[in-house]
Design an enzyme around this catalytic site. Structure first.
Site, PDB file in Angstrom:
ATOM      1  N   TYR A   1       0.834  -1.219  -0.016  1.00  0.00           N
ATOM      2  CA  TYR A   1      -0.102  -0.065  -0.006  1.00  0.00           C
ATOM      3  C   TYR A   1       1.000   1.262   0.065  1.00  0.00           C
ATOM      4  O   TYR A   1       0.875   2.097   1.064  1.00  0.00           O
ATOM      5  CB  TYR A   1      -0.915   0.056   1.375  1.00  0.00           C
ATOM      6  CG  TYR A   1      -1.755  -1.290   1.515  1.00  0.00           C
ATOM      7  CD1 TYR A   1      -2.988  -1.509   0.996  1.00  0.00           C
ATOM      8  CD2 TYR A   1      -1.072  -2.359   2.266  1.00  0.00           C
ATOM      9  CE1 TYR A   1      -3.776  -2.816   1.270  1.00  0.00           C
ATOM     10  CE2 TYR A   1      -1.689  -3.379   2.476  1.00  0.00           C
ATOM     11  CZ  TYR A   1      -3.260  -3.508   1.980  1.00  0.00           C
ATOM     12  OH  TYR A   1      -3.896  -4.856   2.289  1.00  0.00           O
TER      13      TYR A   1
ATOM     14  N   CYS B   1      -4.648   4.166   9.743  1.00  0.00           N
ATOM     15  CA  CYS B   1      -5.546   5.266  10.173  1.00  0.00           C
ATOM     16  C   CYS B   1      -6.817   4.703  10.915  1.00  0.00           C
ATOM     17  O   CYS B   1      -7.855   5.513  10.916  1.00  0.00           O
ATOM     18  CB  CYS B   1      -5.871   5.929   8.861  1.00  0.00           C
ATOM     19  SG  CYS B   1      -6.596   5.042   7.756  1.00  0.00           S
TER      20      CYS B   1
ATOM     21  N   GLU C   1       1.368  -1.242  -4.907  1.00  0.00           N
ATOM     22  CA  GLU C   1       0.263  -0.286  -4.911  1.00  0.00           C
ATOM     23  C   GLU C   1      -0.984  -0.634  -5.758  1.00  0.00           C
ATOM     24  O   GLU C   1      -0.206  -0.917  -6.916  1.00  0.00           O
ATOM     25  CB  GLU C   1       0.641   1.111  -4.920  1.00  0.00           C
ATOM     26  CG  GLU C   1      -0.154   2.197  -5.424  1.00  0.00           C
ATOM     27  CD  GLU C   1      -1.229   2.647  -4.426  1.00  0.00           C
ATOM     28  OE1 GLU C   1      -1.261   2.414  -3.039  1.00  0.00           O
ATOM     29  OE2 GLU C   1      -2.397   2.617  -4.903  1.00  0.00           O
TER      30      GLU C   1
HETATM   31  N1  SAH Z   1       1.815   4.696   2.200  1.00  0.00           N
HETATM   32  C1  SAH Z   1       1.455   5.867   1.409  1.00  0.00           C
HETATM   33  C2  SAH Z   1      -0.264   5.741   1.055  1.00  0.00           C
HETATM   34  C3  SAH Z   1      -0.961   5.157   2.061  1.00  0.00           C
HETATM   35  S1  SAH Z   1      -2.735   5.163   1.705  1.00  0.00           S
HETATM   36  C4  SAH Z   1       1.502   7.123   2.181  1.00  0.00           C
HETATM   37  O1  SAH Z   1       1.718   7.208   3.394  1.00  0.00           O
HETATM   38  O2  SAH Z   1       1.494   8.163   1.442  1.00  0.00           O
HETATM   39  C5  SAH Z   1      -3.174   3.668   1.183  1.00  0.00           C
HETATM   40  C6  SAH Z   1      -2.770   3.089  -0.068  1.00  0.00           C
HETATM   41  O3  SAH Z   1      -3.358   2.035  -0.309  1.00  0.00           O
HETATM   42  C7  SAH Z   1      -3.393   4.006  -1.319  1.00  0.00           C
HETATM   43  O4  SAH Z   1      -2.655   4.522  -2.055  1.00  0.00           O
HETATM   44  C8  SAH Z   1      -4.353   2.897  -2.073  1.00  0.00           C
HETATM   45  O5  SAH Z   1      -4.572   3.259  -3.483  1.00  0.00           O
HETATM   46  C9  SAH Z   1      -3.722   1.599  -1.817  1.00  0.00           C
HETATM   47  N2  SAH Z   1      -4.670   0.559  -1.806  1.00  0.00           N
HETATM   48  C10 SAH Z   1      -5.952   0.223  -1.453  1.00  0.00           C
HETATM   49  N3  SAH Z   1      -6.345  -0.903  -1.662  1.00  0.00           N
HETATM   50  C11 SAH Z   1      -5.052  -1.567  -2.043  1.00  0.00           C
HETATM   51  C12 SAH Z   1      -5.029  -2.820  -2.349  1.00  0.00           C
HETATM   52  N4  SAH Z   1      -5.945  -3.809  -2.333  1.00  0.00           N
HETATM   53  N5  SAH Z   1      -3.558  -3.580  -2.746  1.00  0.00           N
HETATM   54  C13 SAH Z   1      -2.463  -2.218  -2.782  1.00  0.00           C
HETATM   55  N6  SAH Z   1      -2.749  -1.047  -2.604  1.00  0.00           N
HETATM   56  C14 SAH Z   1      -4.103  -0.619  -2.054  1.00  0.00           C
END
Ligand code: SAH
Length: 450
Positions: free
Chosen positions: A311, A407, A332
């Site tokens: 993620y 979160c 991601e």
């Molecule tokens: N770590 C990063 C983003 C966190 S937000 C930061 O702190 O900036 C969570 C992220 O998970 C988002 O970018 C969303 O697109 C991604 N996400 C959501 N579901 C997902 C999945 N099933 N597999 C991979 N990524 C995913």
């Protein structure tokens, strides 16, 4: 049995996850907005459900020493903030209690000391302003939704936002009135302007203003550009986002730059990041830096180590980890975010981070199959937390450390429990307040293989 409209004397003990005061009447739990822990009040029951009831303070009998008078005229009509009736010390105590409750009750673990890092600035911290546009008496308004509704509460000046975000919003509203530009109506899927969106890079001072439109263009776009540039001289980028779908999703897939740069950039943890309107970026830059520093410390990587960042969004945490690690693999699901992550690695000259676009569960399973044995897996999922296949794959890869950035304390605790069943134990937990004056809080926990 509680009866609607009856009034009862109560003493509040603790808070719900949303920050409502909690009391018990005849053994039944009652949630009351605007009540503080320890307060005594007469409460009118307004809604009775099977498991709990909701009440309203009729008369406050004894106020908490932590009660304050809200400094915002839109509190509580505006659904943005919900903690402006208590001092910040009490808000942090609530947030700590929220994480502790979840980890002990749902997670079945002892979080220990559980420090919660409060923000130095509880106002003006948001680098992203997202204003829904509505209509009142035939004129366009913009502000925030009333809690649990899509009614727009017009807000002239929001304390959580930078002054230039409100200046841009107010200038666009004036331009809309002068040019008779229509407001989007979500029930009919008609009308033009849906949302106004301002993203600010507090590290570099750059500003992007975006107008989300149910259509490909606006009348008098030059006039709009002039109005925004006049109201916000520091603006770098003015973008039109096309969203013609009948959906709650704010941004669409299509963007057109009306003036200036297509993207802005910010500095974070000594790195430089490209921000497009669609990129995910933590809304509180200062506190995000502290959160990522904590994640980095917990991951405790060396140049002999491989880490996986599931993620990863636009690669923020991955690039921070890459400072210490031998290699970081970021995963991601959104293709555009992965493009940003690759671009961000390149612009910072980071060569030991690679990124790929996949679902976290599928990617983790594939990496496990390939025989990748990371020292640490860092996860930062959206509110719904980890899917079970992610937890399975982590167990197969069997990293020494799992760093979980969350979160949502509830889903964090649920996943911590599942990870402890896979042979991990909770070593430390911390909260970081990225969202002062709201009930939201980030946490970062470290689990180690036993
Ligand atoms: N770590 C990063 C983003 C966190 S937000 C930061 O702190 O900036 C969570 C992220 O998970 C988002 O970018 C969303 O697109 C991604 N996400 C959501 N579901 C997902 C999945 N099933 N597999 C991979 N990524 C995913």
């Amino acid at each position: 049995m509680l009866r609607k409209n009856e009034i009862y004397p109560v003493t509040f003990a603790g808070y719900s996850a949303e920050g409502l005061g909690v009391c018990r009447i005849d053994g039944q739990v009652v949630f009351v907005a605007g009540a503080l822990d320890g307060e005594r009040a007469e409460v009118r029951i307004v809604k009775v459900l099977k498991q709990l009831a909701y009440g309203r303070i009729e008369r406050l009998l004894e106020a908490s020493p932590h009660r304050i008078v809200s400094d915002c005229p839109y509190f509580v009509q505006c659904g943005g903030c919900s903690m402006r009736h208590m001092d910040y010390a009490e808000e942090l105590r609530f947030k700590q209690g929220r994480i502790r409750d979840a980890l002990t009750r749902i997670g079945g673990v002892d979080p220990g000391e559980l420090p919660v890092l409060g923000a130095e600035e509880t106002d003006g911290y948001r680098n992203k302003a997202l204003f829904p546009v509505g209509e009142a008496d035939g004129a366009p308004i913009a502000g925030f939704y009333r809690a649990r509704s899509h009614d727009v509460v017009p807000v002239e000046r929001c304390r959580l936002q930078a002054a230039h975000a409100d200046a841009a919003k107010n200038a666009i509203l004036t331009w809309m009135r002068e040019n008779r530009v229509s407001v989007y109506d979500e029930t009919q899927n008609k009308g033009l302007v849906r949302h106004l969106y301002v993203r600010s890079a507090f590290g570099t001072g750059q500003v992007l203003v975006c107008v989300v439109v149910n259509g490909k263009k606006l009348p008098n776009e030059d006039g709009l550009v002039d109005a925004i540039r006049k109201a916000v001289p520091e603006v770098n980028s003015i973008v039109l986002a096309v969203n013609r779908e009948q959906t709650n999703a704010v941004l669409g897939a299509e963007y057109r730059t009306l003036w200036g740069a297509d993207v802005i950039e910010d500095t974070l943890c000594g790195l430089n990041f490209r921000l497009s309107p669609r990129s995910f970026y933590q809304v509180n830059r200062k506190q995000a830096q502290r959160l990522y520093a904590i994640a980095r410390e917990k991951a405790a990587l060396t140049k002999n180590d491989t880490a996986i960042d599931l993620y990863c969004g636009t690669g923020t945490i991955s690039l921070v980890l890459a400072k210490d690690a031998g290699e970081v693999i970021g995963v991601e699901v959104i293709p555009a975010a992965i493009e940003d992550a690759k671009e961000n690695a390149a612009r910072n000259g980071v060569e030991n981070a690679r990124f790929f676009c996949a679902d976290a569960g599928e990617a983790a399973a594939r990496l496990a199959k390939e025989g990748i044995r990371p020292t640490a897996v860092v996860v930062d999922p959206p509110r719904k937390g980890l899917s079970e296949d992610v937890i399975e794959a982590i167990a197969v890869m069997s990293p020494d450390r799992v760093v979980y950035v969350s979160c949502d304390p509830g889903t964090l605790a649920r996943d911590v429990k599942l990870l402890t069943e896979k042979g991990y134990s909770l070593v430390s937990a911390e909260g970081v307040d990225l969202f002062p004056r709201t009930p939201h809080v980030e946490s970062c926990v470290l689990l180690c293989r036993e």
